[in-house]
Write a protein that holds these residues in place. Structure first.
Motif, PDB file in Angstrom:
ATOM      1  N   GLN A   1       0.809  -1.211   0.000  1.00  0.00           N
ATOM      2  CA  GLN A   1       0.000   0.000   0.000  1.00  0.00           C
ATOM      3  C   GLN A   1       0.847   1.269   0.000  1.00  0.00           C
ATOM      4  O   GLN A   1       0.373   2.330  -0.388  1.00  0.00           O
ATOM      5  CB  GLN A   1      -0.919  -0.006   1.222  1.00  0.00           C
ATOM      6  CG  GLN A   1      -1.951  -1.118   1.198  1.00  0.00           C
ATOM      7  CD  GLN A   1      -2.634  -1.276   2.545  1.00  0.00           C
ATOM      8  OE1 GLN A   1      -2.125  -1.947   3.430  1.00  0.00           O
ATOM      9  NE2 GLN A   1      -3.798  -0.662   2.686  1.00  0.00           N
ATOM     10  N   VAL A   2       2.111   1.154   0.441  1.00  0.00           N
ATOM     11  CA  VAL A   2       2.997   2.317   0.448  1.00  0.00           C
ATOM     12  C   VAL A   2       4.443   1.840   0.418  1.00  0.00           C
ATOM     13  O   VAL A   2       4.797   0.821   1.016  1.00  0.00           O
ATOM     14  CB  VAL A   2       2.743   3.209   1.694  1.00  0.00           C
ATOM     15  CG1 VAL A   2       3.017   2.466   2.987  1.00  0.00           C
ATOM     16  CG2 VAL A   2       3.557   4.490   1.618  1.00  0.00           C
ATOM     17  N   LEU A   3       5.275   2.563  -0.346  1.00  0.00           N
ATOM     18  CA  LEU A   3       6.714   2.311  -0.397  1.00  0.00           C
ATOM     19  C   LEU A   3       7.431   3.316   0.489  1.00  0.00           C
ATOM     20  O   LEU A   3       7.024   4.466   0.597  1.00  0.00           O
ATOM     21  CB  LEU A   3       7.252   2.503  -1.828  1.00  0.00           C
ATOM     22  CG  LEU A   3       6.875   1.541  -2.919  1.00  0.00           C
ATOM     23  CD1 LEU A   3       7.549   1.982  -4.226  1.00  0.00           C
ATOM     24  CD2 LEU A   3       7.320   0.137  -2.566  1.00  0.00           C
ATOM     25  N   HIS A   4       8.546   2.862   1.067  1.00  0.00           N
ATOM     26  CA  HIS A   4       9.415   3.773   1.810  1.00  0.00           C
ATOM     27  C   HIS A   4      10.838   3.456   1.389  1.00  0.00           C
ATOM     28  O   HIS A   4      11.288   2.315   1.535  1.00  0.00           O
ATOM     29  CB  HIS A   4       9.232   3.575   3.321  1.00  0.00           C
ATOM     30  CG  HIS A   4      10.000   4.562   4.140  1.00  0.00           C
ATOM     31  ND1 HIS A   4      10.168   4.438   5.491  1.00  0.00           N
ATOM     32  CD2 HIS A   4      10.670   5.711   3.794  1.00  0.00           C
ATOM     33  CE1 HIS A   4      10.886   5.441   5.960  1.00  0.00           C
ATOM     34  NE2 HIS A   4      11.206   6.222   4.942  1.00  0.00           N
TER      35      HIS A   4
ATOM     36  N   GLY B   1       2.971   2.463  -9.763  1.00  0.00           N
ATOM     37  CA  GLY B   1       3.327   1.924  -8.461  1.00  0.00           C
ATOM     38  C   GLY B   1       2.578   2.611  -7.333  1.00  0.00           C
ATOM     39  O   GLY B   1       1.893   3.619  -7.540  1.00  0.00           O
ATOM     40  N   PRO B   2       2.708   2.080  -6.118  1.00  0.00           N
ATOM     41  CA  PRO B   2       1.973   2.625  -4.972  1.00  0.00           C
ATOM     42  C   PRO B   2       2.519   3.972  -4.509  1.00  0.00           C
ATOM     43  O   PRO B   2       3.595   4.403  -4.960  1.00  0.00           O
ATOM     44  CB  PRO B   2       2.177   1.552  -3.896  1.00  0.00           C
ATOM     45  CG  PRO B   2       3.449   0.878  -4.273  1.00  0.00           C
ATOM     46  CD  PRO B   2       3.512   0.901  -5.766  1.00  0.00           C
ATOM     47  N   PRO B   3       1.830   4.654  -3.607  1.00  0.00           N
ATOM     48  CA  PRO B   3       2.352   5.906  -3.030  1.00  0.00           C
ATOM     49  C   PRO B   3       3.717   5.655  -2.406  1.00  0.00           C
ATOM     50  O   PRO B   3       3.999   4.556  -1.918  1.00  0.00           O
ATOM     51  CB  PRO B   3       1.323   6.268  -1.956  1.00  0.00           C
ATOM     52  CG  PRO B   3       0.111   5.496  -2.289  1.00  0.00           C
ATOM     53  CD  PRO B   3       0.542   4.264  -3.006  1.00  0.00           C
ATOM     54  N   MET B   4       4.556   6.690  -2.417  1.00  0.00           N
ATOM     55  CA  MET B   4       5.906   6.453  -1.901  1.00  0.00           C
ATOM     56  C   MET B   4       6.379   7.600  -1.027  1.00  0.00           C
ATOM     57  O   MET B   4       6.087   8.769  -1.270  1.00  0.00           O
ATOM     58  CB  MET B   4       6.886   6.197  -3.042  1.00  0.00           C
ATOM     59  CG  MET B   4       7.090   7.323  -4.015  1.00  0.00           C
ATOM     60  SD  MET B   4       8.184   6.784  -5.357  1.00  0.00           S
ATOM     61  CE  MET B   4       8.678   8.360  -6.032  1.00  0.00           C
ATOM     62  N   ALA B   5       7.112   7.185  -0.005  1.00  0.00           N
ATOM     63  CA  ALA B   5       7.811   8.111   0.883  1.00  0.00           C
ATOM     64  C   ALA B   5       9.292   7.814   0.776  1.00  0.00           C
ATOM     65  O   ALA B   5       9.694   6.696   0.449  1.00  0.00           O
ATOM     66  CB  ALA B   5       7.339   7.930   2.324  1.00  0.00           C
ATOM     67  N   ALA B   6      10.121   8.804   1.045  1.00  0.00           N
ATOM     68  CA  ALA B   6      11.569   8.619   0.983  1.00  0.00           C
ATOM     69  C   ALA B   6      12.200   9.338   2.161  1.00  0.00           C
ATOM     70  O   ALA B   6      11.775  10.429   2.537  1.00  0.00           O
ATOM     71  CB  ALA B   6      12.130   9.166  -0.327  1.00  0.00           C
ATOM     72  N   THR B   7      13.209   8.718   2.758  1.00  0.00           N
ATOM     73  CA  THR B   7      13.998   9.368   3.800  1.00  0.00           C
ATOM     74  C   THR B   7      15.282   9.885   3.189  1.00  0.00           C
ATOM     75  O   THR B   7      16.009   9.146   2.516  1.00  0.00           O
ATOM     76  CB  THR B   7      14.313   8.396   4.949  1.00  0.00           C
ATOM     77  OG1 THR B   7      13.098   8.088   5.637  1.00  0.00           O
ATOM     78  CG2 THR B   7      15.290   9.025   5.940  1.00  0.00           C
TER      79      THR B   7
END
Length: 359
Positions: free
Chosen positions: A75-78, A96-102
């Motif tokens: 459901q979400v990439l990190h 692709g799914p929603p994504m967050a990045a650090t």
């Protein structure tokens, strides 16, 4: 929630340890985690309940990884580190799914704009993402953290003697150390040049560098800096014995030109070591106003030599700084509030995408 963590490194550097620690904590909170990483060169990854997959994060693997994500129901990439960030951008472009990045380091990379959420470790990094990579401010969340750090106990006299004997270092020698792969950002050559100023003055000083040869350019600069003082500079391999390495040191030095944390600072502080560091990342906060760390401008060898000279000549100062450093590290150790905020951000973008799809 079904969360996929991507980390594009095959070694346990700071960003990877952050990713592994976060993955473990999110899984412990009941989320369904999948970890995708490059070929691994360390001890096998052991994360109970987490699906472990491998990828080189290159264009021909987009179809295979999209299939993995569908099988997992992600459901979400990190993402963590540049290869993973860029690859996730490709996935986003093909549905692709929603994504967050650090953001573990700062680079000019336009694909950061594709993220639904960007976690930065400092306000400075947030400004970089906003004004250089053009990430909208509403997508950026600043979460200072040293998640994934190792924590050590200060060495007992017996442990110190054993660790130094293993390195062939005498009890009176001031041993200055750094643990980081050889890299142009870490600037180990500056540390050696600064320490050589002290050696030339007749001080009983040695340098110990622990890490793999990663960057041939900095490697050549380091060789040139060491030339003529080979018996005073120890080169130690990257391995899991960081704690034993810390036990042998009198001073920990960070010579970087650019950092976000760095994690190794808190690790050295937890071991009760005084710090001499360039003014990078969060070192200004960690220094406790100079009580725990002496800060110098990046790339200023003379200033670093002066700071090293000060701590080398004053055992009482080293003792006071080490105690202050330990106190700072104890505060930084508690990370549950950090995981709360990251979890909330991932849930927000994952559920937001689900709501939009339902509508």
């Amino acid at each position: 929630m079904r969360i996929a963590q991507f980390v594009s490194s095959g070694t346990a550097n700071g960003a990877t340890r952050y990713c592994l620690a976060l993955t473990e904590k999110l899984a412990a909170r009941g989320h369904d985690l999948m970890l995708l990483h490059r070929q691994w060169w360390e001890d096998p990854i052991d994360l109970p309940g987490v699906r472990i997959e491998q990828s080189e994060f290159v264009l021909p693997e987009v179809t295979r990884v999209m299939k993995l994500l569908r099988e997992h129901g992600t459901q979400v990439l990190h993402t963590h580190m540049s290869g993973a960030h860029g690859f996730a951008g490709l996935l986003k472009l093909v549905g692709g799914p929603p994504m967050a990045a650090t953001c573990h380091s700062r680079h000019l990379q336009p694909h950061w704009m594709l993220n639904d959420l960007v976690f930065t470790l400092s306000e400075r990094s947030a400004r970089y993402q906003r004004f250089v990579n053009l990430v909208p401010a509403r997508k950026i969340e600043v979460i200072p953290t040293f998640l994934g750090c190792q924590f050590f106990e200060p060495a007992t006299p017996a442990e110190r003697a054993t660790a130094r004997a293993a390195l062939g270092v005498g009890p009176q020698t001031i041993l200055i150390g750094q643990a980081a792969d050889i890299h142009f950002d870490k600037r180990q050559s500056d540390l050696v040049l600064a320490a050589r100023r002290l050696m030339d003055e007749g001080l009983d000083v040695m340098v110990a560098l622990k890490g793999a040869d990663h960057d041939p350019i900095e490697g050549r600069k380091l060789e040139a800096a060491i030339a003529g003082a080979e018996d005073r500079v120890l080169r130690l391999p990257r391995d899991g014995r960081v704690g034993a390495f810390m036990q042998a040191l009198d001073v920990f030095c960070i010579s970087s030109g650019r950092e976000e944390g760095p994690n190794v600072a808190v690790e050295a502080m937890s071991a009760g070591l005084p710090i001499v560091s360039t003014q990078v990342g969060r070192m200004g906060e960690l220094s406790a106003g100079g009580a725990a760390a002496l800060l110098t401008p990046p790339r200023d060898v003379e200033a670093m030599a002066a700071a090293l000279r000060r701590v080398a000549l004053d055992p009482a100062l080293r003792q006071r700084m080490g105690e202050a450093a330990r106190a700072v590290a104890v505060v930084e150790r508690h990370a549950d509030h950090v995981v709360d905020r990251i979890e909330a951000g991932l849930l927000r973008i994952g559920r937001g995408a689900g709501a939009r799809a339902a509508a």
